[in-house]
Enzyme design. Structure first.
Site, PDB file in Angstrom:
ATOM      1  N   SER A 437      35.152  60.217  44.160  1.00  0.00           N
ATOM      2  CA  SER A 437      36.532  60.328  44.975  1.00  0.00           C
ATOM      3  C   SER A 437      37.915  60.472  43.941  1.00  0.00           C
ATOM      4  CB  SER A 437      36.599  58.868  45.597  1.00  0.00           C
ATOM      5  OG  SER A 437      36.507  57.771  44.641  1.00  0.00           O
ATOM      6  N   CYS A 520      38.730  45.415  50.278  1.00  0.00           N
ATOM      7  CA  CYS A 520      37.932  45.015  51.253  1.00  0.00           C
ATOM      8  C   CYS A 520      37.187  45.985  51.899  1.00  0.00           C
ATOM      9  CB  CYS A 520      39.062  44.565  52.428  1.00  0.00           C
ATOM     10  SG  CYS A 520      39.867  43.119  51.908  1.00  0.00           S
ATOM     11  N   HIS A 645      24.452  57.206  41.062  1.00  0.00           N
ATOM     12  CA  HIS A 645      25.558  56.387  40.371  1.00  0.00           C
ATOM     13  C   HIS A 645      25.155  54.916  40.792  1.00  0.00           C
ATOM     14  CE1 HIS A 645      29.148  54.659  38.869  1.00  0.00           C
ATOM     15  NE2 HIS A 645      29.317  54.249  39.905  1.00  0.00           N
ATOM     16  N   GLU A 669      28.177  52.096  35.208  1.00  0.00           N
ATOM     17  CA  GLU A 669      29.614  51.402  34.530  1.00  0.00           C
ATOM     18  C   GLU A 669      29.284  50.798  33.228  1.00  0.00           C
ATOM     19  OE1 GLU A 669      31.500  48.053  33.297  1.00  0.00           O
ATOM     20  OE2 GLU A 669      29.767  47.757  34.335  1.00  0.00           O
ATOM     21  N   HIS A 698      39.031  50.254  37.792  1.00  0.00           N
ATOM     22  CA  HIS A 698      39.492  49.124  38.607  1.00  0.00           C
ATOM     23  C   HIS A 698      40.806  48.656  37.841  1.00  0.00           C
ATOM     24  CE1 HIS A 698      35.225  49.348  39.678  1.00  0.00           C
ATOM     25  NE2 HIS A 698      35.592  49.072  40.652  1.00  0.00           N
TER      26      HIS A 698
END
Length: 762
Positions: A437, A520, A645, A669, A698
């Site tokens: 994304s 969320c 992933h 990650e 993040h």
């Protein structure tokens, strides 16, 4: 039963608000559009509202301390005064801005490591310990919340993450240091917290110890005895809350503790009740977690009541009724769901409705006639679900029955596939890519919302999304990435987007659940057999590929993640639902290959999340989960490269099963752990290609080229360079374009620098 009253309570309530009020206040604060006073006012309003819901439902306690501005583990660390020293913050004077820097990073320091809360999709921030960690106390926010509730005249039950769970989930920064050496200092801080609550007149404290559902070594059970041997003498009643797994094998140790009650998850582990009935001391309360705190199906209230009647007769008022765990894992209320099918809606119970279920069960145990109308209504809803023709699909059942073992295997072994893929793709060493994304800008979100409201015609929406896709492709070409993605502008969520195009799924308007911080998700509901009626991503991916000569990855969500991140039907085994999902994804993979897409990524970030907490239960799960992935991926030719992933998980103990998934490339990650997670792959000699994340998406922090190079060099020490890919930790949906482009530019530059050095060395 006359003359007695069954006590009711919950372990925790969703903190985000029915309309995600906390999320929007947090993000406004981060953007500098709202000050700390505003954020605290929103938080206080939400807390008061949720306490009032519990009081209105007739519960005997309101639970206080389940609120967090980002994460309950971070909140506990702040209360203990145990913050990462690398930030240099004074725990006693910690501001909200600093608190969020711990969670999100700053210009000088990366954020604290984040990983899954047991086997849920909630992420917590991992405490960082050294030999010199102190617990001298931190912020008073927890006590402020208790004071707020007391000022409202409420009977409060504060909740704290217990010392064993907090310590077990922490990580040490000092090699060879045993976390348990910190236990005496840690318990002393807990004692001071309990004394402060006692001074406020608190009668009961709930200590959450879900770590007791793990396979605990003897030294941890000894630590449990030492911790609660001290806490139990503080003069406040203690309810030790366990959940997510059985505690039967620890029952004897727990029952010896000087505590006043134990909470058991009787939804996930009902059989543990037998062990406890033989061991429960006569002075101890048993809180029965009989309403499912992790799924949204209406409870079979009559069956629950019948199962509890003998226990009620034995224990009398020492039997309490509660959900199985905190209601953090379900949406707030059904009240705002106006578009759900009426029958389906009658089958559901969100957090607010579960409060009523808890009270109805207690009422039925105390006064059966008074509870009969509510029991009859629940019976009718469950009967409607059993007889609904929307649940079972004969075509799906027939296809599942025809699945063979051959469908779970690629044509050739990885070595041969890898040779053919290298010839076909002709990628450089250390190929660069992203996870899927790109930023979901306000323009994208507004267009999607307008389309859903009917204000934007389908063709106009398609053209807007195509424009966003072209923008993403051109920006990736300008950055000189090797393998591109289309950016996922048209996708709202990686599970919801696919679920909307599959039979057997339903969707809520406001069924939001917190994943971490302000993030969320709105998990879809799998209510029936799953089937893909038509291609879902082919035209979009084909269009993106038409814009460039570089390979564009097809982006799909895998069957295990589709399962884990949905509310799943409970009338058949999860493995059966996973197989249905795998067949749907397989159809899409095959169609993408037919459309000329040569790299297809099937994301499985939730693969480890589904792992049972007890090792004895691992083999069965790993067998059907890895098989579901292979079925989804194995329908293509050897030349087609399959990626997957995974993120924010410890993989070392399941690496054989990850290898058994047989993906050509896995991305993971690793940046927050400074490539520590990669060590296990190296020690295991993971055979396929791997892309360890080189920066944390993040956090808004832009990594330097040098920092990324250092991580890549560290990766090359563990995995041969010819099997390494270069990519961020995860998707870039939540980031802005300026920081995204800056970070990716540094990433590409770092990869090129390392390629040059490797070429010179060769």
């Amino acid at each position: 039963m006359t003359g007695t009253r069954t006590c009711t309570h919950i372990l925790g309530f969703p903190r985000i608000g029915a309309q995600r009020e906390l999320k929007f206040a947090q993000e406004a604060f981060w953007r500098g559009e709202a000050d700390e006073t505003y954020l605290r006012e929103v938080a206080a309003t939400l807390r008061a509202r949720h306490w009032q819901l519990q009081r209105a439902a007739g519960l005997d306690f309101v639970t206080v301390g389940d609120f967090a501005y980002y994460d309950q583990m971070l909140g506990m660390s702040a209360l203990l005064g145990a913050l990462p020293r690398r930030f240099g913050f004074n725990p006693a004077t910690l501001t909200l801005a600093q608190y969020y820097e711990l969670a999100r990073g700053n210009a000088a320091q990366p954020a604290m490591e984040m990983t899954k809360w047991f086997d849920t999709n909630y992420h917590y921030l991992v405490p960082e310990l050294t030999r010199d960690t102190t617990f001298n106390g931190g912020v008073d926010w927890f006590f402020d919340e208790v004071d707020e509730a007391l000022a409202l005249g409420l009977r409060v039950k504060p909740v704290l993450i217990g010392p064993i769970t907090w310590l077990r989930l922490a990580k040490t920064q000092t090699p060879g240091f045993d976390r348990l050496d910190l236990l005496p200092k840690l318990v002393n801080r807990y004692v001071r917290i309990v004394e402060a609550l006692k001074a406020r007149g608190v009668e009961w404290i709930q200590f959450d110890e879900p770590a007791l559902g793990l396979d605990l070594e003897d030294e941890w059970l000894s630590a449990l005895g030492a911790a609660y041997g001290t806490l139990g003498e503080c003069g406040v009643k203690i309810l030790l809350a366990t959940y997510f797994e059985t505690t039967a094998d620890h029952a004897a140790a727990i029952a010896r503790l000087p505590i006043d009650g134990v909470h058991l998850d009787l939804v996930r582990a009902p059989a543990q009740l037998d062990a406890w009935r033989a061991r429960l001391p006569e002075s101890m309360v048993l809180s029965a977690g009989v309403v499912d705190g992790r799924n949204i199906w209406r409870s079979d209230l009559r069956a629950i009541v019948q199962s509890l009647l003998p226990l009620r007769a034995e224990l009398g008022e020492r039997l309490w009724i509660a959900p199985s765990c905190s209601l953090l894992h379900v949406p707030v209320s059904l009240e705002g769901e106006r578009k759900l099918d009426a029958d389906l809606k009658s089958w559901l119970a969100f957090a607010t409705e579960k409060l009523d279920e808890v009270r109805t069960i207690a009422l039925a145990l105390d006064d059966a006639p008074a509870a009969e109308p509510a029991l009859a209504e629940a019976d009718a809803a469950r009967a409607s679900r059993r007889t609904s023709g929307a649940v079972v699909n004969a075509l799906v059942q027939k296809r599942v029955a025809a699945v063979t073992d051959e469908m779970a295997s690629r044509k050739s072994a990885f070595a041969e596939r890898n040779r053919l893929q290298r010839e076909a793709l002709r990628l450089p060493a250390l190929p660069t890519t992203t996870i899927g994304s790109f930023p979901q800008t306000p323009a994208i979100r507004q267009a999607r919302a307008a389309y859903k409201r009917g204000e934007l015609k389908a063709l106009d929406y398609l053209e807007r999304m195509r424009a966003e896709i072209e923008l993403a492709v051109r920006r990736q070409e300008a950055l000189d990435l090797d393998v591109l993605v289309h950016g996922e502008a048209e996708r709202n969520d990686m599970v919801e987007y696919f679920g909307e195009q599959l039979w057997g799924y339903a969707f809520t308007e406001n069924g939001w659940v917190q994943s971490y911080g302000s993030r969320c998700v709105k998990p879809p509901i799998i209510y029936g057999d799953v089937y893909r009626p038509e291609p879902m991503t082919v035209e979009t991916t084909r269009y993106a590929q038409s814009l460039t000569n570089r390979p564009v990855k097809g982006m799909l969500t895998g069957p295990v993640t589709m399962l884990q991140w949905s509310f799943v039907r409970d009338d058949q085994p999860r493995a059966a639902t996973a197989l249905q999902l795998a067949l749907a994804v397989r159809d899409e993979v095959v169609d993408l290959e037919k459309a000329g897409i040569r790299i297809i990524q099937i994301d499985e970030p939730a693969f480890r999340e589904g792992l049972p907490l007890r090792r004895a239960d691992w083999p069965a799960y790993l067998q059907w989960a890895s098989r579901a992935f292979r079925i989804s991926a194995a329908g293509v030719a050897d030349e087609t490269q399959i990626h997957t992933h995974m993120c924010y998980s410890e993989f070392n103990d399941i690496l054989p099963s990850i290898a058994a998934m047989d993906a050509d490339v896995i991305t993971i990650e690793t940046s927050r752990s400074a490539m520590e997670l990669l060590d296990g792959f190296g020690a295991f000699s993971y055979p396929n290609e791997i892309g360890p994340g080189v920066y944390d998406i993040h956090s808004p922090r832009v990594p330097t080229t040098d920092a990324i190079e250092r991580l890549l060099q560290r990766a090359c020490e563990v995995i041969p360079a010819e099997r390494l890919w270069v990519n961020p930790d995860c998707g870039l949906k939540t980031r802005g374009w300026p920081e995204t482009e800056a970070a990716l530019a540094n990433m590409v530059r770092a990869a090129k620098n390392l390629r040059e050095r490797l070429a010179v060395a060769a």
